[in-house]
Design a protein around this motif. Structure first.
Motif, short mmCIF file in Angstrom:
data_model
loop_
_atom_site.label_atom_id
_atom_site.label_comp_id
_atom_site.label_asym_id
_atom_site.label_seq_id
_atom_site.Cartn_x
_atom_site.Cartn_y
_atom_site.Cartn_z
N LEU A 292 5.45 2.64 -8.78
CA LEU A 292 4.34 1.74 -8.46
C LEU A 292 4.83 0.33 -8.19
N PHE B 139 -0.87 0.28 -11.33
CA PHE B 139 -1.48 1.45 -10.69
C PHE B 139 -2.75 1.03 -9.95
N TYR B 140 -3.56 0.22 -10.59
CA TYR B 140 -4.80 -0.27 -9.97
C TYR B 140 -4.50 -1.16 -8.77
N LEU C 203 1.51 -0.19 -16.82
CA LEU C 203 1.48 0.75 -15.71
C LEU C 203 0.09 0.89 -15.11
N GLN C 204 -0.93 0.87 -15.96
CA GLN C 204 -2.28 0.98 -15.42
C GLN C 204 -2.62 -0.23 -14.55
N LEU D 49 -5.67 9.22 -10.13
CA LEU D 49 -5.18 10.18 -11.13
C LEU D 49 -6.35 10.85 -11.83
N ASP E 16 -1.71 -1.31 -6.96
CA ASP E 16 -1.00 -0.56 -5.93
C ASP E 16 -1.98 0.21 -5.04
N SER E 17 -2.89 0.93 -5.68
CA SER E 17 -4.01 1.62 -5.00
C SER E 17 -3.58 2.65 -3.96
N LEU F 174 3.37 8.30 -14.55
CA LEU F 174 3.09 7.03 -13.87
C LEU F 174 4.38 6.34 -13.45
N LYS G 138 -8.97 5.71 -5.24
CA LYS G 138 -7.60 5.21 -5.30
C LYS G 138 -7.55 4.00 -6.25
N GLY G 139 -6.54 4.00 -7.09
CA GLY G 139 -6.37 2.96 -8.09
C GLY G 139 -7.05 3.26 -9.41
N LEU H 53 5.91 7.45 -10.10
CA LEU H 53 5.24 7.08 -8.86
C LEU H 53 5.86 5.84 -8.21
#
Length: 243
Positions: free
Chosen positions: A238, A38-39, A34-35, A46, A41-42, A233, A102-103, A236
């Protein structure tokens, strides 16, 4: 009205250390994945806030939950007693540079809530001044959320009996003794005062709301934090950018 005395400090019935540790391995795998997205996707950032009494396990929670993540995408900041330079400025001045891009994920080990907690206990600020600070924090957190900077707030709820036990551990175990401070015992002696102030903080600064985590058992505390972070997470939705 939220009262911490109404919340347990021990795990709910049906949870075992073996099962929670097993689930932690699953969460670690998910959080790693997920991280990464997440990065990429930006769209979001969080901010993860940890507040607790001494010995409740802020350091341990961060270490055990975040160990699976790429350190390039997670920053940890600890906000303790303000420096002389920081005291020359507005109480939020030292916080502003550390809000995440962001990210990115930013972890606050203690936070701007210390600037409500400490002066409330020491009685160095009036109730009006404290209320004003609460209002400013609400505005800042709402501002962050409107900008897609999500805020997850954890209060690690440890009992006075367990805190006393952990303070003694710091005195007797060499690898923990360096953490011991005379302030630990002084804070423990003001247990009721701290609970009263945290009740106020949790009620006045409750949007976004707090996750109150039973922290008497380290294995359950880590499991509960990891589960909430994973679920947030996942919520979201993502996705990787289209090439």
């Amino acid at each position: 009205m939220i009262k911490l005395k109404d919340f347990p400090t021990s795990p709910p019935d049906g949870f075992s250390k073996k099962e929670c540790n097993k689930e932690m391995k699953v969460f670690h795998k998910k959080l790693f994945e997920l991280q990464n997205v997440f990065y990429a996707d930006s769209r979001f950032a969080l901010l993860i806030v940890f507040q607790a009494l001494d010995t409740a396990g802020k350091d341990g929670s961060i270490r055990h939950v975040m160990l699976c993540m790429n350190p390039m995408g997670v920053h940890v900041n600890s906000f303790k007693q303000p420096s002389p330079e920081e005291l020359k400025h507005d109480f939020l001045w030292r916080i502003y540079p550390h809000f995440p891009a962001k990210g990115m994920m930013e972890v606050f080990n203690r936070s701007y809530y210390e600037d409500i907690l400490v002066p409330s206990i020491a009685k160095t600020h009036s109730e009006e001044h404290i209320s004003h600070r609460c209002g400013l924090i609400n505005l800042v957190e709402q501002h962050l959320e409107l900008g897609n900077i999500h805020v997850l707030k954890f209060f690690l709820h440890v009992s006075s009996e367990e805190q006393e036990k952990r303070i003694k551990e710091r005195l007797t175990q060499p690898h923990k003794r360096w953490k011991y401070s005379k302030n630990d015992k002084a804070a423990a002696n003001k247990w009721d005062d701290y609970m009263k102030v945290y009740d106020m903080i949790i009620n006045k600064c409750n949007s976004p709301g707090w996750h109150i985590i039973p922290a008497d058992k380290r294995w359950y505390r880590n499991y509960a934090v990891a589960k909430i972070l994973t679920k947030h997470l996942e919520s979201l939705h993502l996705k990787y950018p289209e090439s």
